[in-house]
Design a protein around this motif. Structure first.
Motif, mmCIF file in Angstrom:
data_model
loop_
_atom_site.group_PDB
_atom_site.id
_atom_site.type_symbol
_atom_site.label_atom_id
_atom_site.label_comp_id
_atom_site.label_asym_id
_atom_site.label_seq_id
_atom_site.Cartn_x
_atom_site.Cartn_y
_atom_site.Cartn_z
ATOM 1 N N ARG A 41 0.813 -1.216 0.000
ATOM 2 C CA ARG A 41 0.000 0.000 0.000
ATOM 3 C C ARG A 41 0.842 1.259 0.000
ATOM 4 N N GLY A 42 2.145 1.142 0.248
ATOM 5 C CA GLY A 42 3.027 2.300 0.242
ATOM 6 C C GLY A 42 3.391 2.813 1.614
ATOM 7 N N GLN A 43 2.962 2.136 2.687
ATOM 8 C CA GLN A 43 3.308 2.541 4.048
ATOM 9 C C GLN A 43 4.744 2.106 4.348
ATOM 10 N N VAL A 44 5.556 3.028 4.840
ATOM 11 C CA VAL A 44 6.962 2.740 5.087
ATOM 12 C C VAL A 44 7.090 1.793 6.276
ATOM 13 N N VAL A 45 7.820 0.699 6.054
ATOM 14 C CA VAL A 45 8.050 -0.286 7.103
ATOM 15 C C VAL A 45 9.416 -0.063 7.731
ATOM 16 N N SER A 46 10.430 0.143 6.912
ATOM 17 C CA SER A 46 11.766 0.388 7.426
ATOM 18 C C SER A 46 12.567 1.137 6.370
ATOM 19 N N TRP A 47 13.610 1.817 6.812
ATOM 20 C CA TRP A 47 14.457 2.558 5.880
ATOM 21 C C TRP A 47 15.861 2.616 6.456
ATOM 22 N N SER A 48 16.801 2.900 5.576
ATOM 23 C CA SER A 48 18.182 3.083 5.984
ATOM 24 C C SER A 48 18.895 3.862 4.886
ATOM 25 N N SER A 49 19.973 4.505 5.257
ATOM 26 C CA SER A 49 20.782 5.215 4.278
ATOM 27 C C SER A 49 22.247 5.051 4.657
ATOM 28 N N ALA A 50 23.111 5.412 3.723
ATOM 29 C CA ALA A 50 24.541 5.297 3.998
ATOM 30 C C ALA A 50 24.947 6.248 5.119
ATOM 31 N N GLY A 51 24.332 7.418 5.178
ATOM 32 C CA GLY A 51 24.625 8.363 6.248
ATOM 33 C C GLY A 51 24.140 7.879 7.594
ATOM 34 N N ALA A 52 22.984 7.200 7.612
ATOM 35 C CA ALA A 52 22.448 6.677 8.867
ATOM 36 C C ALA A 52 23.260 5.492 9.380
ATOM 37 N N CYS A 53 23.992 4.838 8.499
ATOM 38 C CA CYS A 53 24.842 3.709 8.901
ATOM 39 C C CYS A 53 26.180 4.163 9.467
ATOM 40 N N GLY A 54 26.442 5.456 9.474
ATOM 41 C CA GLY A 54 27.664 5.962 10.077
ATOM 42 C C GLY A 54 28.716 6.441 9.104
ATOM 43 N N PHE A 55 28.444 6.368 7.813
ATOM 44 C CA PHE A 55 29.404 6.858 6.829
ATOM 45 C C PHE A 55 29.259 8.366 6.681
ATOM 46 N N LYS A 56 30.381 9.054 6.564
ATOM 47 C CA LYS A 56 30.353 10.508 6.453
ATOM 48 C C LYS A 56 31.157 10.948 5.238
ATOM 49 N N GLY A 57 30.767 12.085 4.693
ATOM 50 C CA GLY A 57 31.533 12.696 3.607
ATOM 51 C C GLY A 57 31.545 11.866 2.343
ATOM 52 N N ALA A 58 32.717 11.713 1.771
ATOM 53 C CA ALA A 58 32.859 11.009 0.488
ATOM 54 C C ALA A 58 32.634 9.510 0.625
ATOM 55 N N LYS A 59 32.700 8.980 1.851
ATOM 56 C CA LYS A 59 32.495 7.542 2.046
ATOM 57 C C LYS A 59 31.035 7.140 1.879
ATOM 58 N N LYS A 60 30.109 8.125 1.959
ATOM 59 C CA LYS A 60 28.691 7.810 1.775
ATOM 60 C C LYS A 60 28.386 7.385 0.351
ATOM 61 N N SER A 61 29.175 7.837 -0.591
ATOM 62 C CA SER A 61 28.876 7.558 -1.989
ATOM 63 C C SER A 61 29.564 6.300 -2.514
ATOM 64 N N THR A 62 30.073 5.460 -1.632
ATOM 65 C CA THR A 62 30.760 4.247 -2.067
ATOM 66 C C THR A 62 29.781 3.085 -2.193
ATOM 67 N N PRO A 63 30.104 2.087 -2.992
ATOM 68 C CA PRO A 63 29.251 0.907 -3.083
ATOM 69 C C PRO A 63 29.156 0.125 -1.771
ATOM 70 N N PHE A 64 30.221 0.115 -0.981
ATOM 71 C CA PHE A 64 30.169 -0.600 0.294
ATOM 72 C C PHE A 64 29.162 0.035 1.246
ATOM 73 N N ALA A 65 29.070 1.364 1.236
ATOM 74 C CA ALA A 65 28.090 2.046 2.075
ATOM 75 C C ALA A 65 26.672 1.713 1.618
#
Length: 132
Positions: A41-65
């Motif tokens: 239905r489109g209701q958000v169950v969970s989310w995450s981002s590279a920044g929320a995982c603790g990566f900062k700066g240029a490391k957020k844009s990496t494939p590992f993040a």
């Protein structure tokens, strides 16, 4: 006399039932990768981002993040019993393929993988030629 205030937890987090099927949205920009999981239905169950995982700066844009963000978003789904999912990928970022591989390796059955990255059909008019 105090006003009656409804609890927010009853409205948002109160539905903790089993979710058999969902949609995983991967938004891969050049600076970050955001993975959002919704029900059908489109209701958000969970989310995450590279920044929320603790990566900062240029490391957020990496494939590992992006891989770490996808694993974090899916960890709660397996506990809630989701077995089948569709994947919607948006954006040109470097983490889109790695996030998709992390989802494939998580044990979820993927019924559909769709790329909805907007592509211009010749786009805006370029600026005029520079005269020196």
């Amino acid at each position: 006399m105090p006003r009656l205030i409804r609890k927010i937890s009853n409205l948002r987090g109160g539905k903790r039932g089993r979710i058999p099927k969902g949609v995983i949205h991967i938004r891969a920009s050049f600076n970050n990768t955001i993975v959002t999981v919704t029900d059908v239905r489109g209701q958000v169950v969970s989310w995450s981002s590279a920044g929320a995982c603790g990566f900062k700066g240029a490391k957020k844009s990496t494939p590992f993040a992006a891989q770490t963000a996808a694993e974090n978003a899916i960890r709660t789904l397996i506990d809630r019993g989701m077995g089948q999912a569709e994947v919607v990928v948006t954006g040109p970022g470097p983490g889109r393929d790695t996030a998709l591989r992390a989802i494939c390796g998580s044990g979820l059955a993927l019924s559909l993988v769709r790329d909805i990255t907007p592509m211009p059909h010749n786009g805006c008019r370029p600026p005029k030629k520079r005269c020196i």
